[in-house]
Scaffold this motif. Structure first.
Motif, PDB file in Angstrom:
ATOM      1  N   ASN A   1       0.954  -1.174  -0.124  1.00 53.41           N
ATOM      2  CA  ASN A   1      -0.029   0.107  -0.047  1.00 53.41           C
ATOM      3  C   ASN A   1       0.957   1.269   0.081  1.00 53.41           C
ATOM      4  O   ASN A   1       0.562   2.176  -0.536  1.00 53.41           O
ATOM      5  CB  ASN A   1      -0.911  -0.118   1.298  1.00 53.41           C
ATOM      6  CG  ASN A   1      -2.032  -0.910   1.085  1.00 53.41           C
ATOM      7  OD1 ASN A   1      -2.379  -1.333   0.189  1.00 53.41           O
ATOM      8  ND2 ASN A   1      -2.557  -1.552   2.268  1.00 53.41           N
TER       9      ASN A   1
ATOM     10  N   THR B   1       0.670   3.855  -3.001  1.00 55.01           N
ATOM     11  CA  THR B   1       0.583   5.410  -2.953  1.00 55.01           C
ATOM     12  C   THR B   1       1.612   6.391  -2.993  1.00 55.01           C
ATOM     13  O   THR B   1       1.620   7.641  -3.650  1.00 55.01           O
ATOM     14  CB  THR B   1       0.201   5.589  -1.268  1.00 55.01           C
ATOM     15  OG1 THR B   1      -0.713   4.692  -0.874  1.00 55.01           O
ATOM     16  CG2 THR B   1      -0.242   7.144  -0.723  1.00 55.01           C
TER      17      THR B   1
ATOM     18  N   THR C   1       1.786   6.616  -6.740  1.00 52.90           N
ATOM     19  CA  THR C   1       0.548   7.405  -7.186  1.00 52.90           C
ATOM     20  C   THR C   1       1.106   8.961  -7.038  1.00 52.90           C
ATOM     21  O   THR C   1       0.667   9.932  -8.025  1.00 52.90           O
ATOM     22  CB  THR C   1      -0.757   7.225  -6.423  1.00 52.90           C
ATOM     23  OG1 THR C   1      -1.182   5.846  -6.742  1.00 52.90           O
ATOM     24  CG2 THR C   1      -1.776   8.050  -6.822  1.00 52.90           C
TER      25      THR C   1
ATOM     26  N   HIS D   1      -5.954   9.746   0.789  1.00 51.66           N
ATOM     27  CA  HIS D   1      -5.306   8.460   1.069  1.00 51.66           C
ATOM     28  C   HIS D   1      -5.244   8.281   2.542  1.00 51.66           C
ATOM     29  O   HIS D   1      -4.392   7.253   3.090  1.00 51.66           O
ATOM     30  CB  HIS D   1      -3.957   8.341   0.676  1.00 51.66           C
ATOM     31  CG  HIS D   1      -4.067   8.287  -0.912  1.00 51.66           C
ATOM     32  ND1 HIS D   1      -4.236   9.326  -1.847  1.00 51.66           N
ATOM     33  CD2 HIS D   1      -3.906   7.169  -1.844  1.00 51.66           C
ATOM     34  CE1 HIS D   1      -4.379   9.109  -3.044  1.00 51.66           C
ATOM     35  NE2 HIS D   1      -3.998   7.745  -2.918  1.00 51.66           N
TER      36      HIS D   1
ATOM     37  N   PHE E   1       1.863   9.620   0.016  1.00 49.93           N
ATOM     38  CA  PHE E   1       1.426  10.336  -1.219  1.00 49.93           C
ATOM     39  C   PHE E   1       2.377  11.640  -1.471  1.00 49.93           C
ATOM     40  O   PHE E   1       2.786  11.926  -2.503  1.00 49.93           O
ATOM     41  CB  PHE E   1       0.041  10.499  -1.406  1.00 49.93           C
ATOM     42  CG  PHE E   1      -0.416  11.411  -2.571  1.00 49.93           C
ATOM     43  CD1 PHE E   1      -1.144  10.631  -3.443  1.00 49.93           C
ATOM     44  CD2 PHE E   1      -0.169  12.682  -2.896  1.00 49.93           C
ATOM     45  CE1 PHE E   1      -1.521  11.160  -4.584  1.00 49.93           C
ATOM     46  CE2 PHE E   1      -0.843  13.202  -3.935  1.00 49.93           C
ATOM     47  CZ  PHE E   1      -1.387  12.730  -4.972  1.00 49.93           C
TER      48      PHE E   1
END
Length: 206
Positions: free
Chosen positions: A5, A9, A12, A145, A152
């Motif tokens: 995860n 993130t 992203t 998020h 992020f």
């Protein structure tokens, strides 16, 4: 919070950050020009990177809400930024149209360290899109998020560091092309068009 995860993130945020800063703009045009000239490149790159870090962190902290709540601030920034862009565009056009004022090689049109610092700070902080895109948009995306929002933001910061580092220091590869004053006239003409276009667009939308 799993490693997968976190990496997802981070990636992203990296993609979002690059998508917002790679677009041709006044700041990027100035970084490119300084990189080709090899003049105060580290200073310019560091200012751009540090500014992005501050803006991204501000967005994640929710400062973007204030930008939305007080639109008059953005209008003032937009008008001041438009005036500066038009003035800078006029100077670039003057350099392009008057080759007699140019010196051969990358030292033509040299700026002092102070002038470079003032210019890059102005192009960065008087750009309303910085507040709308970096602070508001990136901040909103990051906060979606939840507990991973800082990952992020870290990805977005990495994107900024990679881009400005590559643009500023990678531009030296173009120096052989700009060994002739004529190439500088073309670059200044392009910069003039970009600056004036952005300035007029910014003023029109104020």
């Amino acid at each position: 919070m799993t490693l997968l995860n976190v990496l997802a993130t981070l990636s992203t945020g990296l993609g979002a950050g690059l998508a917002l800063i790679i677009a041709i703009g006044a700041q990027n045009a100035f970084v490119l020009r300084q990189g080709i000239r090899g003049e105060h490149v580290l200073l310019v790159v560091l200012v751009c990177m540090f500014s992005d870090v501050v803006l991204i962190v501000a967005g994640i902290f929710g400062i973007g809400v204030l930008v939305q709540a007080v639109p008059a601030v953005v209008v003032v920034i937009r008008l001041a930024g438009a005036a500066f862009l038009l003035a800078y565009g006029a100077l670039a056009a003057k350099r392009a149209l008057r080759p007699g004022t140019l010196n051969a090689g990358v030292q033509q049109g040299s700026l002092s360290r102070k002038a470079v610092l003032v210019t890059v700070l102005t192009l960065t902080w008087l750009n309303p899109h910085v507040y709308l895109d970096t602070v508001l948009l990136l901040g909103s995306l990051a906060n979606q998020h939840g507990e991973l929002r800082w990952w992020f933001g870290t990805g977005a910061v990495i994107g900024s560091v990679l881009w400005f580092g590559a643009l500023g220091f990678g531009a030296r590869a173009l120096r052989p092309v700009f060994a002739k004053p004529g190439a500088w006239r073309v670059l200044d003409a392009i910069i003039a068009v970009v600056m004036v276009f952005l300035g007029l667009k910014m003023a029109w939308s104020a």
